[in-house]
Design a protein around this motif. Structure first.
Motif, PDB file in Angstrom:
ATOM      1  N   ALA A  43      -9.786 -16.869  37.867  1.00 50.58           N
ATOM      2  CA  ALA A  43      -9.886 -15.989  39.031  1.00 50.58           C
ATOM      3  C   ALA A  43     -11.343 -15.668  39.359  1.00 50.58           C
ATOM      4  O   ALA A  43     -11.764 -15.708  40.522  1.00 50.58           O
ATOM      5  CB  ALA A  43      -9.112 -14.701  38.776  1.00 50.58           C
ATOM      6  N   LEU A  44     -12.131 -15.357  38.318  1.00 50.71           N
ATOM      7  CA  LEU A  44     -13.540 -15.027  38.547  1.00 50.71           C
ATOM      8  C   LEU A  44     -14.307 -16.235  39.076  1.00 50.71           C
ATOM      9  O   LEU A  44     -15.175 -16.105  39.952  1.00 50.71           O
ATOM     10  CB  LEU A  44     -14.168 -14.520  37.252  1.00 50.71           C
ATOM     11  N   ALA A  45     -13.976 -17.420  38.560  1.00 49.90           N
ATOM     12  CA  ALA A  45     -14.649 -18.636  39.026  1.00 49.90           C
ATOM     13  C   ALA A  45     -14.306 -18.924  40.476  1.00 49.90           C
ATOM     14  O   ALA A  45     -15.182 -19.283  41.282  1.00 49.90           O
ATOM     15  CB  ALA A  45     -14.252 -19.819  38.141  1.00 49.90           C
ATOM     16  N   ARG A  46     -13.038 -18.782  40.826  1.00 50.59           N
ATOM     17  CA  ARG A  46     -12.632 -19.048  42.208  1.00 50.59           C
ATOM     18  C   ARG A  46     -13.216 -18.014  43.168  1.00 50.59           C
ATOM     19  O   ARG A  46     -13.594 -18.333  44.294  1.00 50.59           O
ATOM     20  CB  ARG A  46     -11.110 -19.073  42.304  1.00 50.59           C
ATOM     21  N   ALA A  47     -13.287 -16.765  42.716  1.00 47.24           N
ATOM     22  CA  ALA A  47     -13.886 -15.730  43.557  1.00 47.24           C
ATOM     23  C   ALA A  47     -15.366 -15.984  43.769  1.00 47.24           C
ATOM     24  O   ALA A  47     -15.906 -15.754  44.860  1.00 47.24           O
ATOM     25  CB  ALA A  47     -13.661 -14.357  42.926  1.00 47.24           C
ATOM     26  N   ALA A  48     -16.050 -16.483  42.732  1.00 52.79           N
ATOM     27  CA  ALA A  48     -17.477 -16.777  42.859  1.00 52.79           C
ATOM     28  C   ALA A  48     -17.710 -17.930  43.829  1.00 52.79           C
ATOM     29  O   ALA A  48     -18.691 -17.933  44.590  1.00 52.79           O
ATOM     30  CB  ALA A  48     -18.069 -17.106  41.491  1.00 52.79           C
ATOM     31  N   ALA A  49     -16.805 -18.916  43.811  1.00 51.28           N
ATOM     32  CA  ALA A  49     -16.954 -20.076  44.691  1.00 51.28           C
ATOM     33  C   ALA A  49     -16.631 -19.727  46.132  1.00 51.28           C
ATOM     34  O   ALA A  49     -17.314 -20.195  47.066  1.00 51.28           O
ATOM     35  CB  ALA A  49     -16.053 -21.213  44.203  1.00 51.28           C
ATOM     36  N   HIS A  50     -15.590 -18.937  46.355  1.00 54.39           N
ATOM     37  CA  HIS A  50     -15.182 -18.528  47.704  1.00 54.39           C
ATOM     38  C   HIS A  50     -14.746 -17.074  47.630  1.00 54.39           C
ATOM     39  O   HIS A  50     -13.619 -16.783  47.247  1.00 54.39           O
ATOM     40  CB  HIS A  50     -14.028 -19.402  48.217  1.00 54.39           C
ATOM     41  N   TRP A  51     -15.649 -16.169  47.969  1.00 52.05           N
ATOM     42  CA  TRP A  51     -15.351 -14.744  47.826  1.00 52.05           C
ATOM     43  C   TRP A  51     -14.171 -14.372  48.715  1.00 52.05           C
ATOM     44  O   TRP A  51     -14.182 -14.623  49.916  1.00 52.05           O
ATOM     45  CB  TRP A  51     -16.570 -13.911  48.190  1.00 52.05           C
ATOM     46  N   PRO A  52     -13.129 -13.764  48.131  1.00 45.82           N
ATOM     47  CA  PRO A  52     -11.922 -13.460  48.908  1.00 45.82           C
ATOM     48  C   PRO A  52     -12.071 -12.204  49.755  1.00 45.82           C
ATOM     49  O   PRO A  52     -12.922 -11.342  49.496  1.00 45.82           O
ATOM     50  CB  PRO A  52     -10.866 -13.265  47.820  1.00 45.82           C
ATOM     51  N   ASP A  53     -11.217 -12.112  50.758  1.00 46.57           N
ATOM     52  CA  ASP A  53     -11.126 -10.889  51.552  1.00 46.57           C
ATOM     53  C   ASP A  53     -10.225  -9.874  50.871  1.00 46.57           C
ATOM     54  O   ASP A  53     -10.307  -8.673  51.156  1.00 46.57           O
ATOM     55  CB  ASP A  53     -10.588 -11.204  52.953  1.00 46.57           C
ATOM     56  N   LEU A  54      -9.356 -10.358  49.974  1.00 49.58           N
ATOM     57  CA  LEU A  54      -8.457  -9.481  49.229  1.00 49.58           C
ATOM     58  C   LEU A  54      -7.942 -10.247  48.017  1.00 49.58           C
ATOM     59  O   LEU A  54      -7.803 -11.472  48.060  1.00 49.58           O
ATOM     60  CB  LEU A  54      -7.284  -9.028  50.112  1.00 49.58           C
ATOM     61  N   VAL A  55      -7.635  -9.505  46.939  1.00 53.88           N
ATOM     62  CA  VAL A  55      -7.097 -10.110  45.715  1.00 53.88           C
ATOM     63  C   VAL A  55      -5.754  -9.480  45.388  1.00 53.88           C
ATOM     64  O   VAL A  55      -5.634  -8.245  45.349  1.00 53.88           O
ATOM     65  CB  VAL A  55      -8.054  -9.921  44.519  1.00 53.88           C
ATOM     66  N   VAL A  56      -4.731 -10.316  45.187  1.00 56.49           N
ATOM     67  CA  VAL A  56      -3.457  -9.884  44.635  1.00 56.49           C
ATOM     68  C   VAL A  56      -3.511 -10.225  43.152  1.00 56.49           C
ATOM     69  O   VAL A  56      -3.541 -11.398  42.775  1.00 56.49           O
ATOM     70  CB  VAL A  56      -2.268 -10.588  45.316  1.00 56.49           C
ATOM     71  N   LEU A  57      -3.546  -9.207  42.301  1.00 57.57           N
ATOM     72  CA  LEU A  57      -3.941  -9.396  40.908  1.00 57.57           C
ATOM     73  C   LEU A  57      -2.882  -8.873  39.941  1.00 57.57           C
ATOM     74  O   LEU A  57      -2.566  -7.675  39.940  1.00 57.57           O
ATOM     75  CB  LEU A  57      -5.267  -8.664  40.675  1.00 57.57           C
TER      76      LEU A  57
END
Length: 235
Positions: A43-57
């Protein structure tokens, strides 16, 4: 409910592939760009590559749990978070809110309800083009259009719901609101877990009060709820 503009990026983090697939499918059909991750590091890697507008976690992830993922994302930058929990335990929900989740949904849940929650949180996270003018009170300044709040000139790091709560209270000084009223007016819910309001008030006090144990601004009205008071006083 007003639909969010298409193209907002939502990161779905859940180690249950069935849940992740169903949630992603509903969000995709609602017009969102969906990324998926099965654990915290991914999740952290994907967020770093493409910062999300929202996270369902999901709260209960293997290795690095959802609370730690949320904390690490908050360090990188502001992002709305909807926490999923399978336990239905109040302590888990409160923990999620304490680390900065903007909302939570307890499993099992309706995917349609989750999409509505995503729409609600994203809508509130965007600057409001027709928002009222800047609100000021005793060193606090709230700009609804820019969704920016400062105290004595220093910007406050508020989550979406914290900002909404502060703006609502500052807009209605001196009036006491019950937790039910705040949930309806700030969250837009006619029912829900009232501890959500309590936790957000506590978090907000920690950011706007000089001494959160003796709040000056957000005061408890015993037997009623809370009110905003720009003068001196105690809860």
């Amino acid at each position: 409910m007003e639909q969010q503009p298409y193209g907002a990026r939502v990161l779905v983090v859940d180690d249950d592939p069935t849940v992740a697939e169903v949630v992603s499918g509903y969000l995709d059909r609602a017009g969102y760009v969906v990324d998926r991750a099965g654990d915290g590091p991914d999740a952290l890697a994907r967020a770093a590559a493409h910062w999300p507008d929202l996270v369902v976690l999901d709260l209960m992830l293997p290795g690095m749990d959802g609370l730690e993922v949320c904390r690490r994302m908050r360090v990188r930058g502001p992002v709305p978070v909807i926490m999923l929990t399978a336990r239905g335990d109040e302590d888990d929900r409160i923990l999620g809110l304490e680390v900065g989740a903007d909302d939570y949904v307890t499993k099992p849940f309706s995917p349609r309800e989750l999409v509505l929650r995503v729409e609600s949180v994203l809508r509130r996270s965007r600057p409001a083009p027709h928002a009222t003018g800047t609100l000021s009170a005793a060193g606090l300044t709230v700009d609804p259009a820019a969704r920016r709040a400062t105290k004595n000139g220093a910007e406050l790091a508020l989550t979406i719901r914290e900002f909404d709560l502060l703006a609502f209270l500052v807009r209605h000084p001196g009036r006491a609101f019950s937790r039910e009223e705040l949930m309806r007016e700030v969250w837009g819910w006619d029912f829900g877990d009232l501890s959500t309001v309590t936790v957000h008030v506590r978090r907000l006090r920690g950011k706007v009060e000089d001494d959160p144990a003796r709040p000056r601004f957000i005061q408890t009205v015993w037997g009623v709820g809370y009110r905003f008071d720009a003068g001196d006083g105690e809860a």
